[in-house]
Design a protein around this motif. Structure first.
Motif, PDB file in Angstrom:
ATOM      1  N   ALA A 106      39.994 139.415 117.826  1.00 11.38           N
ATOM      2  CA  ALA A 106      40.002 138.126 117.143  1.00 11.38           C
ATOM      3  C   ALA A 106      38.704 137.391 117.475  1.00 11.38           C
ATOM      4  O   ALA A 106      38.072 137.672 118.501  1.00 11.38           O
ATOM      5  CB  ALA A 106      41.207 137.313 117.593  1.00 11.38           C
ATOM      6  N   PRO A 107      38.294 136.452 116.642  1.00  6.02           N
ATOM      7  CA  PRO A 107      37.047 135.717 116.898  1.00  6.02           C
ATOM      8  C   PRO A 107      37.051 135.064 118.269  1.00  6.02           C
ATOM      9  O   PRO A 107      38.028 134.400 118.656  1.00  6.02           O
ATOM     10  CB  PRO A 107      37.025 134.668 115.788  1.00  6.02           C
ATOM     11  CG  PRO A 107      37.821 135.278 114.688  1.00  6.02           C
ATOM     12  CD  PRO A 107      38.912 136.060 115.370  1.00  6.02           C
ATOM     13  N   GLY A 108      35.996 135.291 119.021  1.00  8.39           N
ATOM     14  CA  GLY A 108      35.856 134.688 120.336  1.00  8.39           C
ATOM     15  C   GLY A 108      36.666 135.345 121.427  1.00  8.39           C
ATOM     16  O   GLY A 108      36.681 134.855 122.565  1.00  8.39           O
ATOM     17  N   LYS A 109      37.333 136.455 121.105  1.00 11.00           N
ATOM     18  CA  LYS A 109      38.159 137.133 122.106  1.00 11.00           C
ATOM     19  C   LYS A 109      37.666 138.554 122.328  1.00 11.00           C
ATOM     20  O   LYS A 109      36.954 139.125 121.502  1.00 11.00           O
ATOM     21  CB  LYS A 109      39.621 137.140 121.666  1.00 11.00           C
ATOM     22  CG  LYS A 109      40.262 135.761 121.610  1.00 11.00           C
ATOM     23  CD  LYS A 109      41.757 135.866 121.385  1.00 11.00           C
ATOM     24  CE  LYS A 109      42.419 134.499 121.423  1.00 11.00           C
ATOM     25  NZ  LYS A 109      43.891 134.590 121.247  1.00 11.00           N
ATOM     26  N   GLU A 110      38.076 139.128 123.457  1.00  7.82           N
ATOM     27  CA  GLU A 110      37.719 140.503 123.756  1.00  7.82           C
ATOM     28  C   GLU A 110      38.559 141.473 122.910  1.00  7.82           C
ATOM     29  O   GLU A 110      39.638 141.134 122.452  1.00  7.82           O
ATOM     30  CB  GLU A 110      37.938 140.783 125.242  1.00  7.82           C
ATOM     31  CG  GLU A 110      36.989 140.020 126.151  1.00  7.82           C
ATOM     32  CD  GLU A 110      37.146 140.418 127.613  1.00  7.82           C
ATOM     33  OE1 GLU A 110      36.327 139.977 128.419  1.00  7.82           O
ATOM     34  OE2 GLU A 110      38.084 141.177 127.925  1.00  7.82           O
ATOM     35  N   ARG A 111      38.018 142.671 122.771  1.00 10.14           N
ATOM     36  CA  ARG A 111      38.758 143.705 122.066  1.00 10.14           C
ATOM     37  C   ARG A 111      39.987 144.090 122.890  1.00 10.14           C
ATOM     38  O   ARG A 111      39.888 144.344 124.096  1.00 10.14           O
ATOM     39  CB  ARG A 111      37.850 144.917 121.824  1.00 10.14           C
ATOM     40  CG  ARG A 111      38.402 145.903 120.834  1.00 10.14           C
ATOM     41  CD  ARG A 111      37.315 146.833 120.331  1.00 10.14           C
ATOM     42  NE  ARG A 111      36.321 146.131 119.518  1.00 10.14           N
ATOM     43  CZ  ARG A 111      35.410 146.759 118.773  1.00 10.14           C
ATOM     44  NH1 ARG A 111      35.377 148.086 118.731  1.00 10.14           N
ATOM     45  NH2 ARG A 111      34.533 146.060 118.085  1.00 10.14           N
ATOM     46  N   GLU A 112      41.132 144.145 122.216  1.00  7.72           N
ATOM     47  CA  GLU A 112      42.418 144.336 122.892  1.00  7.72           C
ATOM     48  C   GLU A 112      43.078 145.625 122.427  1.00  7.72           C
ATOM     49  O   GLU A 112      43.173 145.874 121.211  1.00  7.72           O
ATOM     50  CB  GLU A 112      43.328 143.142 122.561  1.00  7.72           C
ATOM     51  CG  GLU A 112      44.747 143.265 123.026  1.00  7.72           C
ATOM     52  CD  GLU A 112      45.663 142.198 122.435  1.00  7.72           C
ATOM     53  OE1 GLU A 112      46.742 141.972 122.997  1.00  7.72           O
ATOM     54  OE2 GLU A 112      45.303 141.603 121.391  1.00  7.72           O
ATOM     55  N   GLY A 113      43.561 146.417 123.383  1.00  3.35           N
ATOM     56  CA  GLY A 113      44.299 147.615 123.025  1.00  3.35           C
ATOM     57  C   GLY A 113      45.652 147.260 122.451  1.00  3.35           C
ATOM     58  O   GLY A 113      46.382 146.467 123.047  1.00  3.35           O
ATOM     59  N   VAL A 114      45.977 147.834 121.308  1.00  6.95           N
ATOM     60  CA  VAL A 114      47.233 147.556 120.619  1.00  6.95           C
ATOM     61  C   VAL A 114      48.216 148.712 120.787  1.00  6.95           C
ATOM     62  O   VAL A 114      49.374 148.508 121.147  1.00  6.95           O
ATOM     63  CB  VAL A 114      46.987 147.305 119.120  1.00  6.95           C
ATOM     64  CG1 VAL A 114      48.297 147.169 118.365  1.00  6.95           C
ATOM     65  CG2 VAL A 114      46.109 146.075 118.924  1.00  6.95           C
TER      66      VAL A 114
END
Length: 123
Positions: A40-48
């Motif tokens: 998401a904008p301004g956030k780190e890449r997150e494992g789903v």
């Protein structure tokens, strides 16, 4: 040429569903563990989520457990992410990638990445 292409994103209302696809070309997906990430904008890449190549074992982030389902169709060289009961906080660009080794939720453990597909959950 090794390539992953995501598709299926779009705009959906809260509570709705989408199915994302991750199609591979230039290599055979069934030899690889495949992960889905989002950013998401301004956030780190997150494992789903992630699916194992060897036994089909699946892994999910707590935030999506019970709502998202990962699957693979080796005949189509494609991995899917079925997303149900979508929430505004699921809004992000979603990426698929091939896992080299290590923790499935760590983006540094992945090499080949797709270009991403935008998912927007809004009324």
């Amino acid at each position: 040429q090794v390539q992953l292409v995501e598709s299926g994103g779009g705009l959906v209302q809260p509570g709705g569903s989408l199915r994302l696809s991750c199609a591979a070309s230039g290599f055979t997906l069934d030899y690889y563990n495949i992960g889905w990430f989002r950013q998401a904008p301004g956030k780190e890449r997150e494992g789903v989520s992630c699916i194992s190549s060897s036994d089909g074992r699946t892994y999910y982030a707590d935030s999506v457990k019970g709502r998202f389902t990962i699957s693979r169709d080796n005949a189509k060289n494609t991995v899917y992410l079925q997303m149900n009961s979508l929430k505004p906080e699921d809004t992000a660009v979603y990426y698929c990638a091939t896992l080299i080794s290590g923790m499935w939720y760590d983006p540094n453990e992945y090499d080949h990445w797709g270009q991403g597909t935008q998912v927007t959950v809004s009324s």
